[in-house]
Design a protein around this motif. Structure first.
Motif, PDB file in Angstrom:
ATOM      1  N   SER B   2       0.839  -1.211   0.000  1.00  0.00           N
ATOM      2  CA  SER B   2       0.000   0.000   0.000  1.00  0.00           C
ATOM      3  C   SER B   2       0.870   1.255   0.000  1.00  0.00           C
ATOM      4  O   SER B   2       2.020   1.212   0.406  1.00  0.00           O
ATOM      5  CB  SER B   2      -0.905  -0.017   1.231  1.00  0.00           C
ATOM      6  N   PRO B  52       6.635   0.212  -6.085  1.00  0.00           N
ATOM      7  CA  PRO B  52       5.832  -0.753  -6.830  1.00  0.00           C
ATOM      8  C   PRO B  52       4.406  -0.797  -6.266  1.00  0.00           C
ATOM      9  O   PRO B  52       4.224  -0.776  -5.048  1.00  0.00           O
ATOM     10  CB  PRO B  52       6.568  -2.075  -6.572  1.00  0.00           C
ATOM     11  N   TYR B  54       0.443  -2.581  -6.749  1.00  0.00           N
ATOM     12  CA  TYR B  54      -0.323  -3.598  -7.459  1.00  0.00           C
ATOM     13  C   TYR B  54      -1.508  -2.932  -8.098  1.00  0.00           C
ATOM     14  O   TYR B  54      -2.186  -2.108  -7.491  1.00  0.00           O
ATOM     15  CB  TYR B  54      -0.756  -4.695  -6.499  1.00  0.00           C
ATOM     16  N   THR B  55      -1.660  -3.297  -9.322  1.00  0.00           N
ATOM     17  CA  THR B  55      -2.796  -2.729 -10.033  1.00  0.00           C
ATOM     18  C   THR B  55      -3.730  -3.855 -10.419  1.00  0.00           C
ATOM     19  O   THR B  55      -3.340  -5.023 -10.446  1.00  0.00           O
ATOM     20  CB  THR B  55      -2.325  -2.009 -11.316  1.00  0.00           C
ATOM     21  N   SER B  56      -4.882  -3.467 -10.699  1.00  0.00           N
ATOM     22  CA  SER B  56      -5.854  -4.488 -11.047  1.00  0.00           C
ATOM     23  C   SER B  56      -5.676  -4.948 -12.485  1.00  0.00           C
ATOM     24  O   SER B  56      -6.290  -5.900 -12.910  1.00  0.00           O
ATOM     25  CB  SER B  56      -7.270  -3.914 -10.868  1.00  0.00           C
ATOM     26  N   ALA B  59      -0.899  -9.153 -13.592  1.00  0.00           N
ATOM     27  CA  ALA B  59      -0.033  -9.699 -12.559  1.00  0.00           C
ATOM     28  C   ALA B  59       1.144  -8.781 -12.242  1.00  0.00           C
ATOM     29  O   ALA B  59       1.677  -8.787 -11.150  1.00  0.00           O
ATOM     30  CB  ALA B  59       0.495 -11.063 -13.004  1.00  0.00           C
ATOM     31  N   THR B  60       1.538  -8.003 -13.251  1.00  0.00           N
ATOM     32  CA  THR B  60       2.708  -7.160 -13.031  1.00  0.00           C
ATOM     33  C   THR B  60       2.344  -5.967 -12.178  1.00  0.00           C
ATOM     34  O   THR B  60       1.246  -5.437 -12.243  1.00  0.00           O
ATOM     35  CB  THR B  60       3.279  -6.648 -14.363  1.00  0.00           C
ATOM     36  N   ALA B  61       3.351  -5.576 -11.357  1.00  0.00           N
ATOM     37  CA  ALA B  61       3.137  -4.432 -10.496  1.00  0.00           C
ATOM     38  C   ALA B  61       3.358  -3.143 -11.275  1.00  0.00           C
ATOM     39  O   ALA B  61       4.196  -3.076 -12.154  1.00  0.00           O
ATOM     40  CB  ALA B  61       4.109  -4.491  -9.323  1.00  0.00           C
TER      41      ALA B  61
END
Lengths: 309, 450
Positions: B2, B52, B54-56, B59-61
């Motif tokens: 976060s 980094p 996480y996005t929706s 898989a990649t950040a």
């Protein structure tokens, strides 16, 4: 990326341009004030060398001109002396004619003889003519009086010295490159040396005086008259020689003047500045200098700073 | 992972700090706009390491930018231009020294004009000419003796003044290359600058202004001769001038020193630059030395030609030889020849046979030799000053190119000021926007209906 122009570059180039123009102006100003296109050898090395050579040539020509002037002065004195002597010889001839008349009383002949003595003294005096303190008829012995012109009045029996004290050397003057001419006449050519020597004026005159005093009218009328005439002819031929020499000097003089003029104009072409051209150059350079100053002042002054709050 | 609520403030802060640093560099540039040898600097800005996230989307950040960092303060300089500049500067040093010395020589010739030897020679031949017109005249003979003295005096003066110019070149060389001379001081300063650079680099910093100092000293050195710089194993540099090492960095410690016994400098071959020119100028076989040789030959020719004719009197007119100063000298053969004893010929007082022959020497070998000498000297001076001007233009050109890369442009700095100021303002605005957002979150959220 385009070339960045920085403030230092600007001021350096403005300064160096101004320096260049100032240097050119200084050179033009030197040419204007000296009147010469070449003020140092590096301005035009070839022309500088040529100018030196032309100047040397010109100095040589001027030297020859001076030599010619000297020679003219010398020969003028010689001519004057010779014509005086000729006049006196003519007078002597008249005296011979007068004295050869049988009817003339001996006293008058004695008086004529006295006159002849005076003429002899006069001739010697003329032969002692000087130019610039130098005896022109003495050959190389120009500091020695060629003839002893004092007449011994107290004792006429003492023979006066008629010997020629000069020598027979030629006086040479250079009137052109390696061109020399003889400018002198030797005293013994016209007046001769010792009395009695043949073909000399003084001997003939002495004979005339002796014959007048002796009343030898026969000798006077034939031998003496012929002899004095012969001497006069000799004098005239010597005078003609001197006259020819003077003509040659006149020709040489005018030729030298012509050469001098042409050499001078060559020298002037080589080293003198063309004034019209120099002036035009000068005003062009001045205009360039002013516009360079103007441009420089504007460029150096302005900056983005002037326009920012 | 976060993301912190306060990330935005941190990002803005980095922006503020970076723009401030950039402004500081700009101020430094402006302050040094006229400093000789200064290289403009710039702060190299780069985005700082992203976070980094996480996005929706897959898989990649993703990577969330965190603002800007100052990576380095860079000297904007082209080392290749430095080498070119120093090479050309060496040529300029050489040509300037030559052209200066030869202009001096040209002045001492005094040609064309009334004070030169050519004029004295003219008068000397004139005097002989006047003697032909009246060898017995005291005035003509006095003038001859005076003019002969004058021409010999002028020849000897020029010979002495050429020797003095050579001596000055030698003195200047000693001053520059001797112990405690200019080069020795520069070498000492270079060694201490190199050591200062080394200790700064060891602490990990980049002493830009010391680099400038080093490069400026190398520039100055390049006027003097061929400068070569080689890397030393321990990290510093070795510097040699004209093949002689003047700064040596120790192979293990890297500490730079001036090797003992380096000064006075002596070179196996010409070091080029100003030193090379000075060595050539003071040499007996250099340009000035060759003028001396030719002038001596001219004097000898004058002496021999006049003596060859006048010697018939049993006395020489001129005496030529090495004088007390060690230089070739021509003199009137006094007291044997004086205004009372000088003659125009052998056959009596007013014989001018010898004088006629001597006055015919005008324009002869001695005159020609002198003309050739003046022409050659003029050519060489003109050549030297042309080469100097060319070298100056080329050096200025390279200097401009260097300045174009490294110089400070005030217009550019002004533009940068505005750029950085605006960026600073914008970063501040972003920060206050974030602040307002947080205000909403902290002070107003959850107070529904109050």
């Amino acid at each position: 990326m385009s070339t960045r122009i920085t403030n230092n570059m600007l001021s350096r180039s403005v300064l160096s341009d101004l320096n260049d123009i100032s240097a050119k102006q200084a050179q033009t100003r030197r040419q204007m004030s000296s009147g010469k296109a070449i003020t140092k050898p590096s301005d035009d090395p070839f022309a500088a060398g040529r100018a030196i050579s032309l100047r040397s040539e010109l100095a040589g020509i001027k030297q020859h001109e001076r030599n010619v002037n000297e020679a003219q002065g010398w020969m003028t004195v010689t001519t004057t002396a010779l014509s005086q002597i000729t006049d006196m010889a003519q007078t002597a001839r008249q005296l011979v004619v007068q004295g050869s008349t049988d009817t003339l009383p001996q006293e008058s002949r004695n008086a004529l003889a006295d006159q002849v003595d005076q003429l002899i003294a006069g001739m010697k005096q003329e032969a002692n003519a000087t130019y610039d303190g130098r005896y022109v008829l003495g050959g190389n012995r120009t500091n020695v009086r060629p003839y002893d012109s004092t007449e011994n009045k107290t004792d006429p029996s003492v023979p006066t010295n008629d010997a020629y004290a000069g020598d027979s050397a030629n006086q040479l003057r250079e009137i052109g490159p390696k061109v020399t001419m003889v400018v002198n006449v030797h005293g013994d050519e016209v007046l001769g040396g010792a009395p009695g020597a043949t073909g000399n004026m003084l001997g003939v005159m002495r004979d005339i005086a002796t014959h007048l005093r002796a009343g030898d009218t026969a000798k006077l009328g034939s031998d003496d008259l012929n002899a004095i005439q012969g001497q006069i002819d000799n004098l005239l031929s010597v005078q003609a020689r001197v006259g020819a020499g003077m003509n040659r000097l006149d020709t040489a003089s005018s030729r030298l003047q012509e050469i001098e003029e042409s050499t001078m104009s060559m020298l002037s072409n080589t080293e003198d500045a063309d004034m019209a051209e120099t002036l035009v150059n000068f005003s062009t350079q001045q205009a360039v200098y002013q516009s360079a100053l103007n441009a420089g002042a504007r460029i150096v002054q302005s900056s983005l700073l002037d326009f920012l709050r | 992972m976060s993301i912190s609520t306060f990330t935005g403030i941190q990002t803005s802060l980095r922006g503020l700090l970076a723009q401030q640093r950039a402004l500081d560099v700009t101020s430094h540039n402006i302050a040094n706009a006229s400093t000789v040898g200064y290289t403009r600097q710039e702060a190299t800005l780069a985005a700082s390491a992203p976070l980094p996230v996480y996005t929706s989307g897959g898989a990649t950040a993703g990577a969330l930018g965190t603002g800007v960092d100052v990576q380095a303060y860079r000297r904007v300089r082209d080392q290749f231009l430095d080498l070119q500049y120093r090479g050309q500067n060496m040529t300029l040093g050489d040509q300037t020294a030559r052209s200066d010395a030869l202009s001096q020589v040209e002045l001492s010739f005094n040609e064309p004009g009334d004070n030169g030897i050519a004029n004295a020679l003219e008068k000397f031949w004139d005097a002989w000419g006047d003697v032909t017109n009246g060898p017995e005249g005291a005035a003509a003979r006095q003038t001859l003796v005076d003019d002969a003295r004058d021409v010999t005096q002028r020849i000897n003066d020029l010979q002495a003044s050429l020797a003095a110019t050579r001596q000055r070149a030698a003195d200047e060389y000693t001053q520059i290359a001797g112990a405690g001379g200019e080069i020795s001081r520069t070498a000492g300063e270079l060694a201490s600058t190199l050591n200062a650079i080394r200790s700064a680099e060891m602490t990990g910093s980049q002493p830009n202004d010391l680099y400038d100092r080093r490069d400026l000293l190398l520039d100055q050195l390049s006027t003097m001769g061929q400068v070569s710089v080689t890397q030393s194993p321990a990290g510093s540099i070795d510097i040699s001038l004209g093949g002689v090492q003047i700064v040596d960095a120790d192979d293990t410690t890297g500490i730079a020193t001036v090797p003992a016994g380096t000064f006075p400098l002596s070179f196996a071959s010409s070091p080029g630059g100003k030193l090379g020119a000075l060595i050539d100028l003071q040499s007996a076989t250099g340009p000035i030395g060759s003028y001396q040789t030719e002038l001596a030959a001219m004097a000898q020719s004058l002496s021999d030609s006049v003596n060859g004719i006048y010697g018939a009197t049993g006395t020489n007119f001129f005496a030529f030889g090495v004088g007390t100063s060690g230089l070739p000298e021509i003199n009137l053969n006094e007291p044997a020849v004086s205004s009372t004893t000088v003659v125009g010929g052998l056959g009596g007082q007013s014989d001018n046979a010898l004088a006629l022959q001597i006055s015919n020497l005008r324009g002869g070998d001695a005159d020609k030799r002198y003309q050739q000498l003046v022409t050659r000297m003029g050519n060489e001076v003109a050549q030297a000053s042309r080469s100097q001007a060319t070298a100056q233009v080329l050096t200025d050109n390279l200097s401009d190119r260097r300045e174009s890369v490294s110089g400070v442009s005030l217009d550019e700095e002004m533009t940068n000021i505005i750029r950085f100021q605006r960026a600073y303002q914008a970063s501040a605005r972003a920060m206050s926007t974030t602040d307002e957002m947080l205000d909403t979150l902290i002070n107003r959220a959850g107070r529904v209906g109050l």
